[in-house]
Enzyme design. Structure first.
Site, PDB file in Angstrom:
ATOM      1  N   TYR A  83       0.847  -1.196   0.000  1.00 30.73           N
ATOM      2  CA  TYR A  83       0.000   0.000   0.000  1.00 30.73           C
ATOM      3  C   TYR A  83       0.877   1.239   0.000  1.00 30.73           C
ATOM      4  O   TYR A  83       1.998   1.189  -0.495  1.00 30.73           O
ATOM      5  CB  TYR A  83      -0.996  -0.047   1.176  1.00 30.73           C
ATOM      6  CG  TYR A  83      -2.162   0.866   0.875  1.00 30.73           C
ATOM      7  CD1 TYR A  83      -2.978   0.635  -0.230  1.00 30.73           C
ATOM      8  CD2 TYR A  83      -2.414   1.988   1.651  1.00 30.73           C
ATOM      9  CE1 TYR A  83      -4.011   1.502  -0.549  1.00 30.73           C
ATOM     10  CE2 TYR A  83      -3.454   2.845   1.352  1.00 30.73           C
ATOM     11  CZ  TYR A  83      -4.245   2.603   0.249  1.00 30.73           C
ATOM     12  OH  TYR A  83      -5.258   3.459  -0.070  1.00 30.73           O
ATOM     13  N   ARG A 132      -8.777  10.788  -8.410  1.00 28.49           N
ATOM     14  CA  ARG A 132      -7.915  11.453  -7.425  1.00 28.49           C
ATOM     15  C   ARG A 132      -7.165  10.387  -6.632  1.00 28.49           C
ATOM     16  O   ARG A 132      -7.459  10.113  -5.482  1.00 28.49           O
ATOM     17  CB  ARG A 132      -8.756  12.328  -6.482  1.00 28.49           C
ATOM     18  CG  ARG A 132      -7.936  13.290  -5.628  1.00 28.49           C
ATOM     19  CD  ARG A 132      -8.720  13.753  -4.423  1.00 28.49           C
ATOM     20  NE  ARG A 132      -9.073  12.650  -3.531  1.00 28.49           N
ATOM     21  CZ  ARG A 132      -8.253  12.150  -2.605  1.00 28.49           C
ATOM     22  NH1 ARG A 132      -7.021  12.628  -2.458  1.00 28.49           N
ATOM     23  NH2 ARG A 132      -8.655  11.150  -1.826  1.00 28.49           N
ATOM     24  N   LYS A 164      -6.304  -2.011  -1.016  1.00 32.19           N
ATOM     25  CA  LYS A 164      -7.189  -1.853   0.141  1.00 32.19           C
ATOM     26  C   LYS A 164      -7.784  -3.193   0.566  1.00 32.19           C
ATOM     27  O   LYS A 164      -7.857  -3.508   1.755  1.00 32.19           O
ATOM     28  CB  LYS A 164      -8.322  -0.888  -0.201  1.00 32.19           C
ATOM     29  CG  LYS A 164      -7.909   0.572  -0.281  1.00 32.19           C
ATOM     30  CD  LYS A 164      -7.859   1.211   1.089  1.00 32.19           C
ATOM     31  CE  LYS A 164      -7.555   2.695   0.988  1.00 32.19           C
ATOM     32  NZ  LYS A 164      -7.498   3.369   2.284  1.00 32.19           N
ATOM     33  N   GLU A 199     -13.487   4.990  -2.949  1.00 32.78           N
ATOM     34  CA  GLU A 199     -12.059   5.251  -2.752  1.00 32.78           C
ATOM     35  C   GLU A 199     -11.510   6.156  -3.846  1.00 32.78           C
ATOM     36  O   GLU A 199     -11.651   5.881  -5.039  1.00 32.78           O
ATOM     37  CB  GLU A 199     -11.301   3.920  -2.755  1.00 32.78           C
ATOM     38  CG  GLU A 199      -9.903   4.006  -2.209  1.00 32.78           C
ATOM     39  CD  GLU A 199      -9.872   4.303  -0.720  1.00 32.78           C
ATOM     40  OE1 GLU A 199      -8.966   5.051  -0.292  1.00 32.78           O
ATOM     41  OE2 GLU A 199     -10.747   3.807   0.010  1.00 32.78           O
ATOM     42  N   ASP A 200     -10.887   7.264  -3.433  1.00 33.00           N
ATOM     43  CA  ASP A 200     -10.154   8.161  -4.333  1.00 33.00           C
ATOM     44  C   ASP A 200     -11.008   8.716  -5.472  1.00 33.00           C
ATOM     45  O   ASP A 200     -10.571   8.792  -6.623  1.00 33.00           O
ATOM     46  CB  ASP A 200      -8.901   7.455  -4.875  1.00 33.00           C
ATOM     47  CG  ASP A 200      -7.818   7.343  -3.810  1.00 33.00           C
ATOM     48  OD1 ASP A 200      -8.008   7.902  -2.714  1.00 33.00           O
ATOM     49  OD2 ASP A 200      -6.787   6.709  -4.055  1.00 33.00           O
ATOM     50  N   ASP A 215     -13.606   6.078   2.564  1.00 29.91           N
ATOM     51  CA  ASP A 215     -12.416   6.029   3.405  1.00 29.91           C
ATOM     52  C   ASP A 215     -11.693   7.367   3.433  1.00 29.91           C
ATOM     53  O   ASP A 215     -11.127   7.743   4.455  1.00 29.91           O
ATOM     54  CB  ASP A 215     -11.477   4.923   2.917  1.00 29.91           C
ATOM     55  CG  ASP A 215     -10.367   4.634   3.905  1.00 29.91           C
ATOM     56  OD1 ASP A 215     -10.661   4.584   5.108  1.00 29.91           O
ATOM     57  OD2 ASP A 215      -9.217   4.463   3.480  1.00 29.91           O
ATOM     58  N   ASP A 216     -11.708   8.103   2.329  1.00 30.67           N
ATOM     59  CA  ASP A 216     -11.018   9.390   2.285  1.00 30.67           C
ATOM     60  C   ASP A 216     -11.681  10.406   3.200  1.00 30.67           C
ATOM     61  O   ASP A 216     -11.008  11.243   3.807  1.00 30.67           O
ATOM     62  CB  ASP A 216     -10.996   9.923   0.849  1.00 30.67           C
ATOM     63  CG  ASP A 216     -10.338   8.949  -0.111  1.00 30.67           C
ATOM     64  OD1 ASP A 216      -9.175   8.602   0.125  1.00 30.67           O
ATOM     65  OD2 ASP A 216     -10.999   8.516  -1.068  1.00 30.67           O
ATOM     66  N   ASN A 245      -0.488  11.913   1.123  1.00 35.03           N
ATOM     67  CA  ASN A 245       0.240  10.774   0.545  1.00 35.03           C
ATOM     68  C   ASN A 245       0.447  11.007  -0.952  1.00 35.03           C
ATOM     69  O   ASN A 245      -0.317  11.737  -1.575  1.00 35.03           O
ATOM     70  CB  ASN A 245      -0.571   9.483   0.738  1.00 35.03           C
ATOM     71  CG  ASN A 245      -0.584   9.017   2.178  1.00 35.03           C
ATOM     72  OD1 ASN A 245       0.432   9.018   2.846  1.00 35.03           O
ATOM     73  ND2 ASN A 245      -1.751   8.630   2.659  1.00 35.03           N
TER      74      ASN A 245
END
Length: 645
Positions: free
Chosen positions: A193, A246, A264, A336-337, A359-360, A501
């Protein structure tokens, strides 16, 4: 050959003779999930196939007759509530049959990542499953296999090479992959990850070898329900989905964002104990606005600019509807993203109809809140006593800010609007204030306070006088020496979280935070940093990694049968994580527990989340287990090899 719903396969049990009647009867049945049972390759070569049709299980024998069957769940293949291999820790010692559709044996068994054990097949298993001559004569343990592979992986100097080696292992020997990851989690987490997964996504087209999830593009519009049925596993409990717009702090990577859902979900299994066969990675490909990728001959996605508006919304709605139709109401869908505008809209739209989690927005918020609660043990006071300043007002920043405000409101009975006034955000245009309200995106408006406009971060620090500085900007080196020194001048122990990150996008490094604050900062980051020595003292900075939260959070939802995510569940997860931080860790400057204990941590988080689900009336698995922590541990997937009949 036996035909199942139009698909032929060679019967490894060795059935000979005509089978047209058998095939015909199967194909005449309505579409249903196929299950198979057999007595194994060393038996009298009998085989039966179970067809699940609505609520009835019928056994179709070779002679064409059928009867109701009492099914032993240990002898069934993937799907429904009859789980194939009972992969959790409590059933490690049970004998299992290595099924694919037929009994896996010989060369096909060695090529099946779910059942392959390599040189760990015993002498008896080699005889029973036709492996003689296909393997060297030696038999070694899983532990020796692990030792050998870790030796090989450590020889690689480039992190991306280590990543590729791990992905190859996952595709050849699934249990050994998870054995390595669980036993060496602190060493391998940065490999599978962040930060390495970011580099893998950037080069995904070049390193792509085998598909590891479902790719759903605009070409498949109107067919998504059908596409989901192409996935071989039917009892899905967790889906991680991205549209690649993203990816971490790297921007629009389009279809190549698949590395994120894959990574993930490997953590869902390794850290949270969710069985691999229950996990489904998905990439929604609506194009990319990344010109470099569009011109890259190795790019694997749609070569067009991103679809937006109604076209995008219709595809996502079809996906969400199809998921619920295929897998039911209790499947967890983790966004996610996604870019800010879509992330907030999707979460708001589907949080009342689906079990969804971003999650973000929510995972990051929960892990940061846990770190802050732990940091209070060092600096003193309550959350309400502190002032918070954020650099970055996107998904992560506003999500963290909202959860902090919710916790302050819960602790003090203060109205949420008042709690929000303790939190200020800076975006690319400066401090978010009331005079900008007309031009702000909807998710930023709650954070527009009655202050004078300020452009520079250091000026905002001097005006707000925060005790906590949190970076979620995705822009590296924005916590300058001047900013950190200003925080240190205002606070004896400034709390500084540099969360962006990968490492290259971190607002500052651990070394910079400790050096510029003269060793007084309480620091945590999104990506890992090596320990820092300053004036004879070694500082081991904490990593505010979402991997602390989402695996245990997901396990808690699954084991309680939750049908919706509630904010109180996120607060419960934060409290559980903060409670795992010992005084020994705090003395070292760590506000997060060591990752080597992550499965224990995940069990406690899962128990807290499940407890809250039962309390809120959102749990469907009844009766409620008496000891939720022990129950969570018993539900966890075990990577230990199973003994085959």
């Amino acid at each position: 050959m036996i035909s199942l719903h139009g698909t032929s396969f060679l019967n490894n049990a060795g059935i000979s003779g005509p089978s047209s009647l058998f095939s015909y009867k199967l194909n005449k049945l309505p579409p249903a999930s196929v299950k198979a049972t057999a007595l194994g390759p060393n038996s009298d070569r009998n085989i039966s196939v179970l067809i699940e049709n609505n609520d009835t299980l019928k056994e179709i024998r070779q002679d064409g007759t059928s009867s109701a069957a009492d099914v032993d769940s240990d002898l069934t293949v993937a799907g429904g509530d009859l789980e194939a291999y009972n992969e959790n820790a409590s059933t490690e010692d049970q004998l299992v049959t290595p099924w694919a559709v037929s009994v896996a044996s010989g060369y096909s068994l060695l090529r099946d990542p779910h059942h392959n054990k390599g040189l760990a097949f015993t002498e008896k298993e080699r005889d029973a499953h036709y492996l003689r001559g296909l393997l060297p004569p030696t038999v070694i343990s899983q532990e020796l296999q692990e030792k050998k592979l870790m030796y090989s992986i450590r020889k690689y100097q480039v992190p991306l090479q280590k990543y590729m080696a791990m992905m190859d292992l996952q595709e050849t020997n699934e249990r050994l992959f998870y054995k390595l990851l669980i036993d060496n989690v602190e060493e391998l987490l940065p490999v599978v990850y962040t930060p390495t997964v970011g580099k893998a996504c950037q080069k995904y087209g070049s390193i792509f070898r085998r598909p590891q999830g479902l790719f759903i593009s605009l070409k498949e519009k109107g067919k998504i329900h059908e596409i989901l049925r192409n996935w071989p596993q039917k009892n899905i409990q967790v889906i991680v989905v991205t549209d690649g717009e993203r990816i971490l702090g790297l921007g629009d990577l389009g279809c190549q964002g698949m590395g994120i859902p894959v990574g993930k979900l490997s953590l869902y299994t390794a850290l949270g104990g969710v069985r691999p066969s229950a996990c489904l990675p998905v990439t929604i490909d609506v194009g990319t606005n990344n010109e470099k990728l569009l011109k890259d001959e190795f790019y694997i996605g749609l070569r067009q600019r991103r679809a937006t508006g109604q076209e995008y919304a219709e595809l996502m709605h079809e996906f969400m509807t199809a998921v619920k139709q295929n897998y039911g109401e209790k499947v967890l869908i983790q966004f996610e993203d996604f870019a800010n505008h879509n992330a907030f809209d999707l979460l708001a739209k589907y949080s009342t109809t689906h079990l969804v989690f971003n999650d973000d927005i929510q995972g990051t918020a929960s892990v940061v809140l846990a770190g802050l609660v732990a940091a209070l043990k060092v600096v003193g006071g309550t959350l309400a006593d502190h002032r918070f300043l954020f650099l970055g007002a996107g998904e992560a920043g506003t999500g963290i800010a909202e959860l902090i405000a919710l916790e302050i409101s819960k602790q003090t009975n203060m109205p949420l609007e008042e709690a929000r006034k303790k939190i200020s955000l800076v975006d690319s245009k400066g401090l978010i204030v009331n005079s900008r309200i007309g031009s702000l995106q909807h998710f930023k408006k709650p954070w527009a306070h009655d202050r004078e406009p300020v452009k520079k971060l250091v000026d905002a620090v001097n005006v707000i006088k925060p005790t906590v500085l949190i970076g979620t900007s995705g822009v590296g080196r924005t916590f300058t020496k001047e900013v950190v020194e200003a925080m240190a001048a205002l606070n004896d122990k400034p709390i500084i979280f540099s969360l962006s990150n990968p490492t290259s996008q971190s607002e500052c490094t651990a070394e910079e935070a400790y050096k510029w604050s003269k060793g007084r900062a309480i620091f945590a980051s999104g990506s890992p940093f090596d320990p820092v020595e300053y004036k004879g003292r070694v500082f081991a900075s904490g990593q505010a990694n979402n991997a602390y939260i989402f695996p245990g959070f997901g396990l808690g939802l699954i084991m309680s049968g939750a049908i919706r995510v509630h904010d109180d569940m996120l607060l419960a997860a934060s409290e559980a994580l903060a409670a795992q931080v010992t005084q020994e860790s705090l003395d070292k400057g760590l506000i997060y527990p060591p990752f080597k204990n992550i499965r224990k941590i995940s069990a406690h988080i899962a128990a807290n989340v499940a407890d809250k689900a039962y309390e809120l009336g959102l749990a469907t698995h009844q009766p409620r287990p008496k000891d939720l922590v022990k129950y969570a541990e018993s539900c966890m997937y075990s990577p230990a090899y199973r003994s085959y009949r």
